[in-house]
Design a protein around this motif. Structure first.
Motif, PDB file in Angstrom:
ATOM      1  N   ILE A  53       4.828 116.954   4.213  1.00 45.92           N
ATOM      2  CA  ILE A  53       4.694 116.406   2.860  1.00 45.92           C
ATOM      3  C   ILE A  53       6.069 116.117   2.262  1.00 45.92           C
ATOM      4  O   ILE A  53       6.294 115.059   1.674  1.00 45.92           O
ATOM      5  N   ALA A  54       7.003 117.053   2.402  1.00 47.59           N
ATOM      6  CA  ALA A  54       8.339 116.873   1.819  1.00 47.59           C
ATOM      7  C   ALA A  54       9.050 115.669   2.415  1.00 47.59           C
ATOM      8  O   ALA A  54       9.664 114.871   1.692  1.00 47.59           O
ATOM      9  N   ILE A  55       8.941 115.503   3.713  1.00 54.96           N
ATOM     10  CA  ILE A  55       9.649 114.406   4.369  1.00 54.96           C
ATOM     11  C   ILE A  55       9.017 113.062   4.022  1.00 54.96           C
ATOM     12  O   ILE A  55       9.691 112.024   3.988  1.00 54.96           O
ATOM     13  N   PHE A 123      12.037 125.575  -1.229  1.00 57.36           N
ATOM     14  CA  PHE A 123      13.239 124.747  -1.301  1.00 57.36           C
ATOM     15  C   PHE A 123      13.087 123.470  -0.470  1.00 57.36           C
ATOM     16  O   PHE A 123      13.595 122.411  -0.857  1.00 57.36           O
ATOM     17  N   ILE A 124      12.403 123.568   0.669  1.00 57.30           N
ATOM     18  CA  ILE A 124      12.155 122.368   1.474  1.00 57.30           C
ATOM     19  C   ILE A 124      11.359 121.347   0.665  1.00 57.30           C
ATOM     20  O   ILE A 124      11.687 120.150   0.636  1.00 57.30           O
ATOM     21  N   ALA A 125      10.309 121.800  -0.006  1.00 57.54           N
ATOM     22  CA  ALA A 125       9.486 120.891  -0.801  1.00 57.54           C
ATOM     23  C   ALA A 125      10.242 120.313  -1.992  1.00 57.54           C
ATOM     24  O   ALA A 125       9.874 119.258  -2.515  1.00 57.54           O
ATOM     25  N   PHE A 126      11.306 120.996  -2.415  1.00 56.41           N
ATOM     26  CA  PHE A 126      12.099 120.560  -3.568  1.00 56.41           C
ATOM     27  C   PHE A 126      13.089 119.453  -3.216  1.00 56.41           C
ATOM     28  O   PHE A 126      13.550 118.721  -4.102  1.00 56.41           O
ATOM     29  N   VAL A 127      13.407 119.292  -1.938  1.00 59.01           N
ATOM     30  CA  VAL A 127      14.463 118.370  -1.513  1.00 59.01           C
ATOM     31  C   VAL A 127      14.301 116.946  -2.042  1.00 59.01           C
ATOM     32  O   VAL A 127      15.299 116.298  -2.406  1.00 59.01           O
ATOM     33  N   PRO A 128      13.098 116.352  -2.099  1.00 60.23           N
ATOM     34  CA  PRO A 128      12.997 114.980  -2.613  1.00 60.23           C
ATOM     35  C   PRO A 128      13.570 114.795  -4.018  1.00 60.23           C
ATOM     36  O   PRO A 128      14.082 113.714  -4.327  1.00 60.23           O
ATOM     37  N   PHE A 129      13.500 115.832  -4.863  1.00 57.66           N
ATOM     38  CA  PHE A 129      14.019 115.671  -6.221  1.00 57.66           C
ATOM     39  C   PHE A 129      15.542 115.542  -6.261  1.00 57.66           C
ATOM     40  O   PHE A 129      16.066 114.565  -6.831  1.00 57.66           O
TER      41      PHE A 129
END
Length: 235
Positions: A53-55, A123-129
């Motif tokens: 999802i994050a990527i 933190f991985i899921a936060f990377v797009p922001f």
């Protein structure tokens, strides 16, 4: 001889031993923080979903050109968004690969270990922001240094939590590790500890030049893509 019907135990009888009610999978929840209670299959599946999802969300940071804009110049104007997408895509992808390699050494889990992974995945899921913020500020030129530090702080936090996964899994005589693990593979996994100071150093390069820092993030991600980085899958 007839058998007497069973009678209820006297509540006041101190000699009666009470048995704990059966728990799911026979787990002893009173010591869940100290004993291995599960395999890692569900944890790895959850991690794969968060990584995916994050990527995927990274592409949402790339703005569509306006309908009345010429396509070529409009795409060129968005080069910071493409660069941010590329660097973050590689970083998340490499983190997923290294997470998979690490779990060739770690085969058991408990609730503490699971929560460490949850924070790591947060933190991985936060990377797009921070990726979107960095691309925006590099494009506008307004506080690009601050945006780069914000991005680098996120990468450093991910590296800290990644090391926490290994440190906890290998603690107490390797209580969560596979039964047989060579000293060389342990040494390879311990190499993850260098990620934290290197990410911090690359982040501080933003004070010299944000583009230098961005290039450092890309090169460090490329290093972890090499086959000799991290623990190998050989026994």
């Amino acid at each position: 001889m007839s058998q007497e019907a069973p009678t209820r135990a006297n509540p006041g009888n101190t000699n009666v031993q009470r048995k704990n009610p059966p728990t799911r999978l026979g787990l002893d929840w009173s010591s869940i923080l100290g004993r291995t209670v599960t395999e890692t299959g569900r944890l790895e599946t959850f991690a794969d979903g968060v990584f995916a999802i994050a990527i995927t969300l990274l592409v949402l940071a790339i703005r569509l050109p306006d309908p009345d804009e010429h396509l070529g110049p409009a795409l060129l104007d968005r080069w910071p968004e493409f660069v941010g997408y590329l660097v973050s895509f590689l970083t998340i992808g490499i983190m997923w690969v290294q997470h998979h390699r690490l779990f060739t050494l770690i085969r058991r889990s408990n609730s503490t270990f699971a929560m460490i992974n949850v924070i790591f995945l947060m933190f991985i899921a936060f990377v797009p922001f921070p990726t979107a913020v960095l691309a925006q500020r590099l494009g506008s030129g307004v506080d690009a240094v601050g945006a780069t530090i914000f991005y680098g702080a996120t990468m450093t936090a991910i590296a800290v939590m990644f090391n926490a996964i290994w440190r906890y899994g290998s603690a107490r005589g390797g209580h969560l590790l596979v039964t047989t693990i060579s000293a060389s593979r342990r040494a390879e996994a311990r190499g993850y500890r260098y990620g934290v100071p290197i990410y911090a150093f690359i982040t501080l390069l933003a004070f010299l030049n944000p583009y230098l820092s961005l290039a450092g993030f890309g090169l460090f991600a490329a290093y972890w893509a090499l086959p000799f980085s991290g623990p190998t899958t050989d026994a």
